[in-house]
Write an enzyme that holds these catalytic residues in place. Structure first.
Site, mmCIF file in Angstrom:
data_model
loop_
_atom_site.group_PDB
_atom_site.id
_atom_site.type_symbol
_atom_site.label_atom_id
_atom_site.label_comp_id
_atom_site.label_asym_id
_atom_site.label_seq_id
_atom_site.Cartn_x
_atom_site.Cartn_y
_atom_site.Cartn_z
ATOM 1 N N LYS A 79 12.067 -11.270 1.040
ATOM 2 C CA LYS A 79 13.035 -11.935 0.160
ATOM 3 C C LYS A 79 12.914 -11.330 -1.212
ATOM 4 O O LYS A 79 11.845 -10.815 -1.586
ATOM 5 C CB LYS A 79 12.725 -13.429 0.077
HETATM 6 N N1 GLU Z 1 19.695 -15.213 2.862
HETATM 7 C C1 GLU Z 1 19.896 -15.599 4.224
HETATM 8 C C2 GLU Z 1 18.703 -16.385 4.738
HETATM 9 O O1 GLU Z 1 17.994 -16.998 3.979
HETATM 10 C C3 GLU Z 1 20.266 -14.413 5.110
HETATM 11 C C4 GLU Z 1 19.254 -13.331 5.163
HETATM 12 C C5 GLU Z 1 19.746 -12.072 5.895
HETATM 13 O O2 GLU Z 1 20.854 -12.077 6.390
HETATM 14 O O3 GLU Z 1 18.974 -11.121 5.924
HETATM 15 O O4 GLU Z 1 18.483 -16.501 5.913
#
Ligand code: GLU
Length: 411
Positions: free
Chosen positions: A102
């Site tokens: 993240k």
């Molecule tokens: N931000 C989204 C999540 O928390 C999607 C992450 C992604 O598609 O890599 O799952």
């Protein structure tokens, strides 16, 4: 507890179920790499802005690191660490061949012009470019980031390494994005609650829902749930909340939001405060905005049978304990909102194969993933005995990551 401590508290419940050798704990909890970068950009008026960006790569034993990027004034290393770890367990639980990561920038994007936001995003991309890539780490949208931000990252990365759309997912459909990606998280949430309710002999149709947040996830969830007969009695966004105990007319609400930029003052509704919204009576409470909104202060007043975690980390550890004691079922984020990363995976597959799937194909495959994850989760809950859905979800995910780690060896 901080967000990272909360995630580790939940992980611990999974470790206990599996009676895991303690040496695995350090191995599975510790992030693989943490990047902190300074982002100095020139503002439109010639002054200099300075922001901090992060990318935490938690685990890649099952595949490349994967996870979103958020732009928010409260982004800090602890939150990003927590969210990166959640991605590891989410990708394992939903069965896509990725690890977890993240990132984010500590910034209020609404205070920047589009040009400033673009410069900030391109600078961030330059600073982390050596550490991301279609086979190493694949960012995606998260809070306050979207297809436009992904396009800038794709473009900036490709200037350095050549045409490479698979470096990010959540791109616009006309720029190597996937049909169905924008709605995927909300649609996945609907499949998740449908499966949970059906297993309990209940239905989405006729059930009442209260939704906090009307951004990408909340608004698509409301639209799709309304289409299949759900009664959405209250909704909020950053400006305020609205309610109508007979059910809100969601298509009209969407039009109202397009016109005014907010759900507030929607004709035929009454205002409701954010605090009252979270404790309003309903079958399913859907936190679809920030983390840690359900706490020891309000958990005992929550008046729902189910909590569908459309947001990442909406419950504190204390709130989760209270919900378990009160028999309120929390459908954990690592299952509930996994539709987003699932369709991110489909986008990446299409990019690497130069294919374009139809929206029906994407939605059908998304449904398959959500349904089979629910089956595995239900089976795990039955075999683990008396435990929460969250503890079972973590245990199942830990088991899968542990197996990959074992097979690859510790080196
Ligand atoms: N931000 C989204 C999540 O928390 C999607 C992450 C992604 O598609 O890599 O799952």
């Amino acid at each position: 507890m901080t967000p990272y401590q909360t995630t580790n508290y939940f992980l611990e419940q999974g470790f206990e179920i599996l009676k895991l050798d303690p040496r695995y704990k350090t191995l599975l909890v510790t992030p693989s790499r943490e990047l902190r970068v300074e982002l100095v950009i020139e503002n439109d008026d010639g002054s200099i802005g300075n922001y901090i960006g992060y990318r935490v790569q938690h685990d890649n034993s099952r595949g490349p690191f994967k996870g979103g990027l958020r732009y928010h004034p409260e982004v800090d290393i602890d939150e990003v660490r927590s969210l990166a770890s959640l991605m590891t367990w989410k990708t394992a639980l939903i069965g896509v061949p990725y690890g977890g990561a993240k990132g984010g920038i500590q910034v209020d994007p609404y205070k920047l012009s589009q040009r400033e936001l673009e410069r900030l995003t391109r600078r961030f991309t330059d600073q982390i470019a050596e550490f991301i890539g279609p086979e190493t780490d694949i960012p995606a949208p998260d809070m306050n980031t979207n297809g436009r931000v992904m396009s800038w990252i794709f473009d900036q990365y490709s200037r350095r390494y050549g045409f490479n759309p698979g470096v990010v997912t959540g791109k616009p459909v006309d720029l190597h994005g996937s049909l169905g990606r924008e709605a995927a998280t909300g649609r996945g949430c609907l499949f998740a609650i449908r499966e949970v309710l059906n297993a309990a002999g209940k239905n989405v149709s006729g059930s009442t829902f209260v939704v906090q947040g009307f951004g990408n996830v909340g608004s698509f969830f409301c639209r799709l749930a309304h289409e299949v007969g759900a009664k959405i009695t209250a909704v909020s966004d950053v400006r305020g909340g609205i309610q109508n105990t007979n059910g809100l007319d969601i298509p009209k609400l969407v039009e109202h939001v397009q016109k005014t930029g907010s759900v507030v003052e929607f004709p035929g509704s009454e205002p409701i405060s954010n605090a009252d919204l979270l404790t309003a009576p309903c079958d399913v409470l859907v936190p679809a905005a920030l983390g840690h909104v359900l706490t020891s202060d309000n958990a005992s007043k929550v008046n729902a049978k189910y909590i569908l975690e459309a947001a990442n980390g909406p419950c504190t550890a204390e709130a989760d304990d209270i919900f378990n004691q009160r028999g309120i079922v929390c459908i954990p984020d690592i299952f509930a909102n996994a539709g987003g990363v699932t369709v991110s995976y489909f986008e990446w597959v299409q990019n690497t194969q130069h294919l374009k799937w139809t929206e029906d194909e994407v939605n059908r495959r998304l449904e398959e993933h959500m349904v089979s994850a629910h089956k595995a989760l239900a089976k795990a809950m039955a075999s683990y005995g008396d435990c929460s859905m969250r503890a079972a979800a973590f245990a199942l995910a830990i088991q899968r990551v542990k197996e990959a780690t074992d097979m690859r060896g510790l080196g």
